[in-house]
Design a protein around this motif. Structure first.
Motif, PDB file in Angstrom:
ATOM      1  N   GLN A  56      40.522  43.603  40.959  1.00 46.30           N
ATOM      2  CA  GLN A  56      41.503  42.973  40.044  1.00 46.30           C
ATOM      3  C   GLN A  56      42.941  43.149  40.640  1.00 46.30           C
ATOM      4  O   GLN A  56      43.662  42.101  40.361  1.00 46.30           O
ATOM      5  CB  GLN A  56      41.563  44.045  38.658  1.00 46.30           C
ATOM      6  CG  GLN A  56      40.055  43.668  37.975  1.00 46.30           C
ATOM      7  CD  GLN A  56      40.209  44.935  36.644  1.00 46.30           C
ATOM      8  OE1 GLN A  56      40.473  45.974  37.057  1.00 46.30           O
ATOM      9  NE2 GLN A  56      40.006  44.291  35.665  1.00 46.30           N
ATOM     10  N   HIS A  90      43.453  42.909  44.021  1.00 48.17           N
ATOM     11  CA  HIS A  90      43.700  41.705  44.788  1.00 48.17           C
ATOM     12  C   HIS A  90      43.863  40.587  44.213  1.00 48.17           C
ATOM     13  O   HIS A  90      44.703  39.523  44.409  1.00 48.17           O
ATOM     14  CB  HIS A  90      42.240  41.822  45.552  1.00 48.17           C
ATOM     15  CG  HIS A  90      42.380  43.006  46.777  1.00 48.17           C
ATOM     16  ND1 HIS A  90      41.372  42.842  47.878  1.00 48.17           N
ATOM     17  CD2 HIS A  90      43.200  43.871  47.139  1.00 48.17           C
ATOM     18  CE1 HIS A  90      41.484  43.757  48.677  1.00 48.17           C
ATOM     19  NE2 HIS A  90      42.617  44.329  48.171  1.00 48.17           N
ATOM     20  N   ALA A  91      43.051  40.272  42.864  1.00 52.30           N
ATOM     21  CA  ALA A  91      43.384  38.922  42.442  1.00 52.30           C
ATOM     22  C   ALA A  91      44.960  39.030  41.923  1.00 52.30           C
ATOM     23  O   ALA A  91      45.298  37.845  42.019  1.00 52.30           O
ATOM     24  CB  ALA A  91      42.554  38.857  41.115  1.00 52.30           C
ATOM     25  N   GLY A 151      46.967  37.988  45.113  1.00 53.90           N
ATOM     26  CA  GLY A 151      46.576  36.799  45.762  1.00 53.90           C
ATOM     27  C   GLY A 151      45.724  37.127  46.949  1.00 53.90           C
ATOM     28  O   GLY A 151      45.832  36.128  47.956  1.00 53.90           O
ATOM     29  N   GLU A 152      45.223  38.290  47.201  1.00 54.40           N
ATOM     30  CA  GLU A 152      44.299  38.501  48.137  1.00 54.40           C
ATOM     31  C   GLU A 152      43.151  37.962  47.889  1.00 54.40           C
ATOM     32  O   GLU A 152      42.140  38.529  47.192  1.00 54.40           O
ATOM     33  CB  GLU A 152      44.330  39.976  48.360  1.00 54.40           C
ATOM     34  CG  GLU A 152      43.226  40.682  49.482  1.00 54.40           C
ATOM     35  CD  GLU A 152      43.887  40.313  50.961  1.00 54.40           C
ATOM     36  OE1 GLU A 152      43.263  39.403  51.599  1.00 54.40           O
ATOM     37  OE2 GLU A 152      44.828  40.810  51.248  1.00 54.40           O
ATOM     38  N   ARG A 207      42.239  35.582  46.031  1.00 51.22           N
ATOM     39  CA  ARG A 207      42.149  35.531  44.546  1.00 51.22           C
ATOM     40  C   ARG A 207      41.108  34.407  43.766  1.00 51.22           C
ATOM     41  O   ARG A 207      40.464  35.177  42.983  1.00 51.22           O
ATOM     42  CB  ARG A 207      43.503  34.639  44.024  1.00 51.22           C
ATOM     43  CG  ARG A 207      43.439  34.883  42.481  1.00 51.22           C
ATOM     44  CD  ARG A 207      44.861  34.076  41.905  1.00 51.22           C
ATOM     45  NE  ARG A 207      45.945  35.025  41.991  1.00 51.22           N
ATOM     46  CZ  ARG A 207      47.158  34.706  42.731  1.00 51.22           C
ATOM     47  NH1 ARG A 207      47.289  33.743  43.604  1.00 51.22           N
ATOM     48  NH2 ARG A 207      48.263  35.823  42.477  1.00 51.22           N
ATOM     49  N   SER A 208      40.752  33.361  44.415  1.00 52.32           N
ATOM     50  CA  SER A 208      39.648  32.853  44.005  1.00 52.32           C
ATOM     51  C   SER A 208      38.186  33.435  44.035  1.00 52.32           C
ATOM     52  O   SER A 208      37.566  33.531  43.091  1.00 52.32           O
ATOM     53  CB  SER A 208      39.624  31.400  44.631  1.00 52.32           C
ATOM     54  OG  SER A 208      39.553  31.531  45.855  1.00 52.32           O
ATOM     55  N   ILE A 249      38.250  36.519  41.695  1.00 49.71           N
ATOM     56  CA  ILE A 249      38.184  36.055  40.139  1.00 49.71           C
ATOM     57  C   ILE A 249      36.564  35.651  39.856  1.00 49.71           C
ATOM     58  O   ILE A 249      36.035  35.998  38.543  1.00 49.71           O
ATOM     59  CB  ILE A 249      39.173  35.068  39.648  1.00 49.71           C
ATOM     60  CG1 ILE A 249      40.402  35.324  39.596  1.00 49.71           C
ATOM     61  CG2 ILE A 249      38.585  34.325  38.396  1.00 49.71           C
ATOM     62  CD1 ILE A 249      41.454  34.311  39.665  1.00 49.71           C
TER      63      ILE A 249
END
Length: 255
Positions: free
Chosen positions: A210, A212-213, A216-217, A219-220, A223
């Motif tokens: 969570q 990291h998302a 922006g680490e 992110r995709s 998620i």
């Protein structure tokens, strides 16, 4: 001879740079060893924490071995040295296990980028952090201008990358980049790691995803990993798999 060792002591794994004659500077072989160790750790579910440290030397890691990359062609330097190193450091950053960098001496260039890939950092009082790449005619290539800039104020990164200023332990701690300053960073890292034994492994892993998302680490992937975990626990998923295996039309219960 291995220059990046992996030892496992119960729930705690230790990655250790072992190239003291060259101030623990990275060689291509060391990158490959780190990559292989990260792959092995990701499959080891009994591990609760990974500590990254180095053999005693004047530097935790002086960066990349200049002799190793100095003779590379521009193409090989960009495609292999920079991109491969970036990919491997990303792999360390995205381990599902919590990671702690125990910085017992100076961390320069790639050494700082390596520590930045960990979740938290413990630093010795006399250690310093630096991005000296411009002094040898190159620029940071393993996330020193990217991931590091998410963790330190932009002007501070510019001080280091453009003007060659070092960041000492006291200031790094005040800026929140370092969690603790300790005369024995590895011992403190182990003390912190042992406390994870009282937390939920699954909750810790999901919390890391969570966070990291949010920053922006990857992110995709984070998620989709969270979504996959949610649906993976559902009765709908179990019904879909069973229906496929038995060649029938699924009847999803919606839960």
């Amino acid at each position: 001879m291995s220059r990046v060792s992996l030892t496992i002591d119960g729930p705690i794994a230790t990655l250790r740079l072992e190239n003291p004659d060259k101030l623990n500077a990275f060689t291509p072989e060391m990158l490959r060893e780190l990559d292989a160790h990260c792959a092995a750790l990701e499959m080891e579910r009994s591990i609760r924490c990974v500590i990254l440290t180095a053999s005693p030397a004047k530097a935790f890691c002086a960066g990349a071995d200049i002799i190793a990359w100095g003779a590379l062609s521009p193409f090989d330097f960009a495609r292999h040295w920079v991109r491969d190193g970036h990919r491997i450091f990303d792999r360390l950053a995205r381990l599902s296990h919590p990671t702690i960098a125990a910085i017992g001496a100076h961390a320069f260039g790639g050494g700082l980028e390596l520590a930045t890939a960990c979740d938290i950092r413990i630093m010795a009082p006399r250690a310093t952090l630096a991005l000296p790449e411009t002094q040898v005619g190159i620029v940071p290539g393993w996330s020193g201008t990217q991931r590091l800039t998410r963790l330190l104020p932009e002007p501070v990164v510019k001080e280091m990358a453009l003007f060659g200023r070092r960041l000492n332990a006291e200031r790094a701690h005040a800026l929140g980049f370092v969690a603790e300053v300790s005369d024995d960073p590895e011992a403190m890292a182990r003390e912190i790691a042992e406390k994870l034994g009282k937390t939920s492994p699954m909750a810790t892993e999901v919390a890391k995803y969570q966070i990291h998302a949010a920053v922006g680490e990857d992110r995709s992937a984070m998620i989709e990993a969270l979504g996959g975990a949610m649906i993976g626990a559902s009765a709908d998923k179990a019904e879909g798999v069973d229906a496929f295996a038995n060649k029938r039309t699924p009847e999803f219960p919606g839960r």
